[in-house]
Write a protein that holds these residues in place. Structure first.
Motif, PDB file in Angstrom:
ATOM      1  N   GLU A  20       0.825  -1.202   0.000  1.00 42.75           N
ATOM      2  CA  GLU A  20       0.000   0.000   0.000  1.00 42.75           C
ATOM      3  C   GLU A  20       0.864   1.258   0.000  1.00 42.75           C
ATOM      4  O   GLU A  20       0.585   2.222  -0.728  1.00 42.75           O
ATOM      5  CB  GLU A  20      -0.929   0.016   1.218  1.00 42.75           C
ATOM      6  N   ALA A  21       1.928   1.237   0.783  1.00 42.30           N
ATOM      7  CA  ALA A  21       2.829   2.393   0.833  1.00 42.30           C
ATOM      8  C   ALA A  21       3.469   2.633  -0.534  1.00 42.30           C
ATOM      9  O   ALA A  21       3.565   3.785  -0.987  1.00 42.30           O
ATOM     10  CB  ALA A  21       3.900   2.179   1.892  1.00 42.30           C
ATOM     11  N   ARG A  22       3.896   1.562  -1.185  1.00 37.75           N
ATOM     12  CA  ARG A  22       4.483   1.711  -2.527  1.00 37.75           C
ATOM     13  C   ARG A  22       3.461   2.265  -3.514  1.00 37.75           C
ATOM     14  O   ARG A  22       3.791   3.089  -4.371  1.00 37.75           O
ATOM     15  CB  ARG A  22       5.018   0.368  -3.016  1.00 37.75           C
ATOM     16  N   TYR A  23       2.210   1.817  -3.406  1.00 36.68           N
ATOM     17  CA  TYR A  23       1.165   2.308  -4.298  1.00 36.68           C
ATOM     18  C   TYR A  23       0.879   3.787  -4.026  1.00 36.68           C
ATOM     19  O   TYR A  23       0.727   4.581  -4.964  1.00 36.68           O
ATOM     20  CB  TYR A  23      -0.113   1.472  -4.134  1.00 36.68           C
ATOM     21  N   ILE A  28       4.181   1.774  -7.965  1.00 36.91           N
ATOM     22  CA  ILE A  28       3.613   0.653  -8.718  1.00 36.91           C
ATOM     23  C   ILE A  28       2.191   1.000  -9.141  1.00 36.91           C
ATOM     24  O   ILE A  28       1.523   1.829  -8.528  1.00 36.91           O
ATOM     25  CB  ILE A  28       3.618  -0.658  -7.895  1.00 36.91           C
ATOM     26  N   SER A  29       1.736   0.332 -10.198  1.00 35.45           N
ATOM     27  CA  SER A  29       0.392   0.589 -10.726  1.00 35.45           C
ATOM     28  C   SER A  29      -0.647  -0.250  -9.990  1.00 35.45           C
ATOM     29  O   SER A  29      -0.318  -1.180  -9.253  1.00 35.45           O
ATOM     30  CB  SER A  29       0.354   0.256 -12.219  1.00 35.45           C
ATOM     31  N   LEU A  30      -1.905   0.078 -10.226  1.00 30.85           N
ATOM     32  CA  LEU A  30      -3.001  -0.646  -9.604  1.00 30.85           C
ATOM     33  C   LEU A  30      -3.032  -2.101 -10.074  1.00 30.85           C
ATOM     34  O   LEU A  30      -3.326  -3.005  -9.286  1.00 30.85           O
ATOM     35  CB  LEU A  30      -4.329   0.051  -9.921  1.00 30.85           C
ATOM     36  N   GLN A  31      -2.714  -2.338 -11.340  1.00 31.39           N
ATOM     37  CA  GLN A  31      -2.684  -3.706 -11.856  1.00 31.39           C
ATOM     38  C   GLN A  31      -1.602  -4.522 -11.143  1.00 31.39           C
ATOM     39  O   GLN A  31      -1.810  -5.699 -10.828  1.00 31.39           O
ATOM     40  CB  GLN A  31      -2.429  -3.721 -13.369  1.00 31.39           C
ATOM     41  N   GLU A  32      -0.447  -3.917 -10.890  1.00 31.54           N
ATOM     42  CA  GLU A  32       0.619  -4.614 -10.165  1.00 31.54           C
ATOM     43  C   GLU A  32       0.194  -4.906  -8.721  1.00 31.54           C
ATOM     44  O   GLU A  32       0.505  -5.959  -8.179  1.00 31.54           O
ATOM     45  CB  GLU A  32       1.904  -3.789 -10.178  1.00 31.54           C
ATOM     46  N   GLU A  36      -0.069  -8.593  -7.083  1.00 34.85           N
ATOM     47  CA  GLU A  36       0.689  -8.890  -5.866  1.00 34.85           C
ATOM     48  C   GLU A  36      -0.239  -9.329  -4.727  1.00 34.85           C
ATOM     49  O   GLU A  36       0.079 -10.253  -3.984  1.00 34.85           O
ATOM     50  CB  GLU A  36       1.507  -7.677  -5.442  1.00 34.85           C
ATOM     51  N   VAL A  37      -1.394  -8.691  -4.597  1.00 35.86           N
ATOM     52  CA  VAL A  37      -2.361  -9.085  -3.568  1.00 35.86           C
ATOM     53  C   VAL A  37      -2.849 -10.508  -3.834  1.00 35.86           C
ATOM     54  O   VAL A  37      -2.963 -11.317  -2.907  1.00 35.86           O
ATOM     55  CB  VAL A  37      -3.542  -8.085  -3.499  1.00 35.86           C
ATOM     56  N   ALA A  38      -3.115 -10.827  -5.088  1.00 36.50           N
ATOM     57  CA  ALA A  38      -3.552 -12.190  -5.425  1.00 36.50           C
ATOM     58  C   ALA A  38      -2.471 -13.201  -5.053  1.00 36.50           C
ATOM     59  O   ALA A  38      -2.766 -14.271  -4.505  1.00 36.50           O
ATOM     60  CB  ALA A  38      -3.890 -12.281  -6.905  1.00 36.50           C
ATOM     61  N   ARG A  39      -1.209 -12.877  -5.314  1.00 35.53           N
ATOM     62  CA  ARG A  39      -0.107 -13.778  -4.975  1.00 35.53           C
ATOM     63  C   ARG A  39       0.004 -13.946  -3.463  1.00 35.53           C
ATOM     64  O   ARG A  39       0.154 -15.061  -2.951  1.00 35.53           O
ATOM     65  CB  ARG A  39       1.216 -13.250  -5.531  1.00 35.53           C
TER      66      ARG A  39
END
Length: 91
Positions: A20-23, A28-32, A36-39
């Motif tokens: 979240e901090a990186r976003y 990073i983009s929303l797609q990334e 990453e959340v799915a992983r």
């Protein structure tokens, strides 16, 4: 080794906070983030399944080793329950 689900969950939340901090900083983009959340969810799900499997195996081993005790305890509980029911109906 018994998997530690609590530590895995704490690590999952720490990684989500970092993500979240990186976003928020635009790194990073929303797609990334979605990928990453799915992983991370998959990893936590795998750890949960390992923990449940280990717990189940532990219980099965304990039951196999203590089968007579469990059956004896069950018999005592059933007899005590039957006695309690029969004495309450008489009163």
């Amino acid at each position: 080794m018994f998997p530690n689900l609590l530590n895995a969950t704490q690590e999952y939340w720490r990684k989500l906070d970092a993500l979240e901090a990186r976003y928020q900083q635009g790194e990073i983009s929303l797609q990334e983030v979605d990928a990453e959340v799915a992983r991370l969810m998959r990893e936590l799900g795998d750890e949960r399944r390992r923990s449940l499997r280990s717990f189940k195996n532990m219980l099965q081993g304990w039951f196999r080793d203590q089968k007579e005790f469990v059956y004896g305890l069950l018999l005592v509980v059933v007899v005590a329950y039957g006695w309690a029911i029969s004495t309450t109906q008489l009163s």
